[in-house]
Scaffold this motif. Structure first.
Motif, short mmCIF file in Angstrom:
data_model
loop_
_atom_site.label_atom_id
_atom_site.label_comp_id
_atom_site.label_asym_id
_atom_site.label_seq_id
_atom_site.Cartn_x
_atom_site.Cartn_y
_atom_site.Cartn_z
N HIS A 1 0.78 -1.24 0.00
CA HIS A 1 0.00 0.00 0.00
C HIS A 1 0.81 1.29 0.00
O HIS A 1 0.34 2.30 -0.53
CB HIS A 1 -0.98 0.01 1.18
CG HIS A 1 -2.02 -1.04 1.06
ND1 HIS A 1 -3.12 -0.92 0.23
CD2 HIS A 1 -2.12 -2.26 1.63
CE1 HIS A 1 -3.86 -2.01 0.31
NE2 HIS A 1 -3.27 -2.85 1.15
N VAL A 2 1.99 1.31 0.61
CA VAL A 2 2.75 2.56 0.70
C VAL A 2 4.22 2.31 0.40
O VAL A 2 4.83 1.40 0.97
CB VAL A 2 2.62 3.21 2.10
CG1 VAL A 2 3.40 4.53 2.15
CG2 VAL A 2 1.16 3.44 2.48
N ILE A 3 4.76 3.13 -0.48
CA ILE A 3 6.19 3.10 -0.82
C ILE A 3 6.83 4.37 -0.29
O ILE A 3 6.25 5.46 -0.40
CB ILE A 3 6.38 3.01 -2.36
CG1 ILE A 3 5.91 1.64 -2.86
CG2 ILE A 3 7.84 3.26 -2.75
CD1 ILE A 3 5.93 1.50 -4.38
N ALA A 4 8.02 4.23 0.28
CA ALA A 4 8.81 5.39 0.69
C ALA A 4 9.83 5.67 -0.39
O ALA A 4 10.44 4.76 -0.95
CB ALA A 4 9.50 5.12 2.02
N SER A 5 10.00 6.95 -0.67
CA SER A 5 11.00 7.41 -1.61
C SER A 5 12.02 8.23 -0.84
O SER A 5 11.64 9.09 -0.04
CB SER A 5 10.33 8.27 -2.69
OG SER A 5 11.28 8.96 -3.45
N HIS A 6 13.29 7.96 -1.09
CA HIS A 6 14.36 8.73 -0.44
C HIS A 6 15.30 9.20 -1.54
O HIS A 6 15.88 8.39 -2.26
CB HIS A 6 15.10 7.85 0.56
CG HIS A 6 16.23 8.54 1.24
ND1 HIS A 6 17.39 7.87 1.59
CD2 HIS A 6 16.41 9.81 1.65
CE1 HIS A 6 18.22 8.73 2.17
NE2 HIS A 6 17.64 9.91 2.21
N LEU A 7 15.44 10.51 -1.68
CA LEU A 7 16.31 11.12 -2.67
C LEU A 7 17.40 11.87 -1.93
O LEU A 7 17.11 12.69 -1.06
CB LEU A 7 15.53 12.09 -3.57
CG LEU A 7 16.35 12.92 -4.56
CD1 LEU A 7 16.97 12.01 -5.62
CD2 LEU A 7 15.47 13.97 -5.21
N LYS A 8 18.65 11.58 -2.27
CA LYS A 8 19.76 12.25 -1.60
C LYS A 8 20.76 12.72 -2.64
O LYS A 8 21.17 11.97 -3.52
CB LYS A 8 20.44 11.30 -0.62
CG LYS A 8 21.49 11.98 0.22
CD LYS A 8 22.01 11.06 1.32
CE LYS A 8 22.99 11.85 2.16
NZ LYS A 8 23.50 11.07 3.26
N THR A 9 21.13 14.01 -2.52
CA THR A 9 22.18 14.59 -3.35
C THR A 9 23.24 15.14 -2.40
O THR A 9 23.09 15.07 -1.18
CB THR A 9 21.64 15.71 -4.26
OG1 THR A 9 21.15 16.77 -3.44
CG2 THR A 9 20.53 15.20 -5.17
N ASP A 10 24.28 15.73 -2.96
CA ASP A 10 25.34 16.28 -2.12
C ASP A 10 24.85 17.40 -1.20
O ASP A 10 25.39 17.61 -0.12
CB ASP A 10 26.49 16.81 -2.98
CG ASP A 10 27.23 15.69 -3.71
OD1 ASP A 10 27.10 14.51 -3.31
OD2 ASP A 10 27.95 16.00 -4.68
#
Length: 166
Positions: free
Chosen positions: A59-68
């Motif tokens: 039902h739920v997806i976590a998204s994690h975006l990391k840049t410098d």
């Protein structure tokens, strides 16, 4: 008495929750489960890492975006009222982002609008093309003031599947 039991059974069926499609069902229907996992890109010497993982089964997806210089976390789920796949998140600079997932030709695409604490609003769309099981291409599209996604991407880059850390 028999009529009363039949009435209760009928009422119970009328108010019992109907089976709804889950986010997992939609992902399976569209054959886009290949996007789940961690991806990494090197863009002009800067590292970008993007991870999609289940946090509530089906039902739920976590998204994690990391840049410098920035980091964001979002949740992606199916809105039971509209049937749309929605995304909501926040980043390390105080911006809130909301978005909707849908197709761009044969690619999954998220159209996102970010708002800063000063009221600045920016929109963009990102579509993902599968190259093979370990490589994808992210295509960045402009979005006009009416929310329409441009026909052609303005920028694209390849990402490699990041091996799971032990």
């Amino acid at each position: 008495m028999k009529k009363l039991l039949t009435l209760f059974a009928t009422i119970g069926l009328a108010f019992s929750p109907q089976a709804q499609a889950s986010l997992a069902d939609r992902i399976n229907e569209n054959q886009t489960d290949w996007l789940l996992g961690s991806w990494e890109a090197d863009i002009d010497g800067r590292t970008l890492t993007l991870t999609y993982k289940w946090v509530v089964k089906d039902h739920v997806i976590a998204s994690h975006l990391k840049t410098d210089d920035n980091e964001s976390y979002s949740l992606i789920a199916l809105n039971p009222k509209t049937g749309e796949i929605e995304q909501t998140g926040y980043d390390s600079k105080g911006k809130k982002s909301t978005g909707k997932w849908g197709p761009k030709d044969d690619m999954p695409m998220v159209t996102v609008t970010s708002k800063s604490d000063t009221g600045e609003t920016r929109s963009m769309a990102v579509a993902f093309r599968r190259i093979d099981e370990n490589n994808i291409e992210a295509q960045i599209f402009g979005v006009d003031d009416s929310g329409n996604v441009e026909d052609f991407s303005s920028f694209s880059f390849e990402m490699k599947r990041k091996k799971a850390e032990k």
